[in-house]
Write an enzyme that holds these catalytic residues in place. Structure first.
Site, PDB file in Angstrom:
ATOM      1  N   HIS A   1       0.647  -1.611   0.453  1.00 32.37           N
ATOM      2  CA  HIS A   1      -0.107   0.054  -0.241  1.00 32.37           C
ATOM      3  C   HIS A   1       0.677   1.206   0.156  1.00 32.37           C
ATOM      4  O   HIS A   1       1.383   1.417   0.975  1.00 32.37           O
ATOM      5  CB  HIS A   1      -1.010  -0.227   1.258  1.00 32.37           C
ATOM      6  CG  HIS A   1      -2.047   1.119   0.608  1.00 32.37           C
ATOM      7  ND1 HIS A   1      -1.938   2.284   1.143  1.00 32.37           N
ATOM      8  CD2 HIS A   1      -3.668   0.584   0.689  1.00 32.37           C
ATOM      9  CE1 HIS A   1      -2.956   3.475   0.715  1.00 32.37           C
ATOM     10  NE2 HIS A   1      -4.019   2.213   0.611  1.00 32.37           N
TER      11      HIS A   1
ATOM     12  N   GLU B   1      -4.384   2.184  -7.393  1.00 28.61           N
ATOM     13  CA  GLU B   1      -4.297   3.095  -6.474  1.00 28.61           C
ATOM     14  C   GLU B   1      -3.540   4.248  -6.910  1.00 28.61           C
ATOM     15  O   GLU B   1      -2.178   4.265  -6.472  1.00 28.61           O
ATOM     16  CB  GLU B   1      -4.120   2.450  -4.990  1.00 28.61           C
ATOM     17  CG  GLU B   1      -4.738   1.297  -4.719  1.00 28.61           C
ATOM     18  CD  GLU B   1      -5.437   1.314  -3.304  1.00 28.61           C
ATOM     19  OE1 GLU B   1      -6.315   1.749  -2.681  1.00 28.61           O
ATOM     20  OE2 GLU B   1      -5.028   2.028  -2.145  1.00 28.61           O
TER      21      GLU B   1
END
Ligand code: 13P
Length: 233
Positions: free
Chosen positions: A85, A155
């Site tokens: 992430h 993302e």
């Protein structure tokens, strides 16, 4: 469709109990994956949803204080795990090598990685999106035996928590690019996906699902999002 909920560092033990009561009432035909904090992993009890972790150790078990191994996660019935992430790449300075090792540990333990990739605003402005994504992807999947099992989450960093999302054309361009490297993988979109923009996002046929941050913490809005996505009145 896959809907993965990244709780990030939210929901204490008591709040997570109430949260699960609310998630129990969610109506969805999509596959739902809940990624709570490590501690809440142990309290997970939802029968209709799958369990994911938000991180894993790059090493096997042993003398690594504070780390949680993939082998350990497996014993808590974790089936998925977010890796790489952007918040961890930035705040914990996770390297490409570390991310690759995390994917290898997950593969050894038959946990499906949700590998996050994405560019910063500056990188997009400098026309470096494909270069960045290629590097993040290729370094992460090195030596993996079953590359097609990984779920990719695109993302864009400038979209996370900002309320700003890329255009339809920008998303399609990135998804098509990812498919030139990994043609058979599921690809999720993440970054400010919500009940207001899902109408547009659902028209993008390349998207296999969503990785939700803020919305994961709001069960009512989440249900609205799912209803629009699944054409339910
Ligand atoms: P938001 O949905 O809050 O923008 O977060 C996205 C994200 O980082 C999911 O991993």
């Amino acid at each position: 469709m896959i809907i993965a909920l990244n709780n990030k560092s939210n929901l204490n033990k008591i709040e997570f109990e109430e949260y699960q009561n609310q998630l129990e009432n969610i109506e969805a035909t999509s596959q739902m994956i809940v990624c709570p904090t490590y501690l809440n992993v142990n309290a997970f009890r939802l029968k209709k949803m799958n369990l994911g972790a938000q991180n894993v150790s790059a090493t096997t078990k042993g003398a690594y204080t504070g780390e949680i191994s993939a082998e350990d996660l497996k014993t808590y019935h974790v089936e998925y795990c977010i890796v790489g992430h952007s918040e961890r790449r930035q705040n914990q300075h996770e390297s490409f090598e570390e991310i690759n090792h995390k994917l290898l540990r997950l593969e050894e333990n038959e946990i499906i990685p949700i590998l996050c990739i994405g560019e910063t605003k500056e990188e997009r402005e400098q026309n470096k999106v494909k270069e960045i994504l290629k590097e993040e992807l290729e370094s992460a999947i090195q030596d993996l035996k079953e590359k097609e099992k990984i779920i990719i989450a695109y993302e864009p960093i400038w979209s996370i928590g900002t309320g700003i999302i890329p255009t339809k054309e920008e998303i399609i361009e990135v998804f098509e690019f990812i498919k030139t490297i990994l043609p058979n993988n599921k690809i999720l979109y993440g970054g400010s996906a919500n009940e207001k923009n899902i109408e547009m996002l659902k028209t993008i046929s390349q998207i296999d699902g969503f990785l939700l941050g803020g919305l994961s913490l709001k069960p009512n809005e989440l249900q609205t999002f799912i209803n629009i996505l699944e054409n339910r009145n």
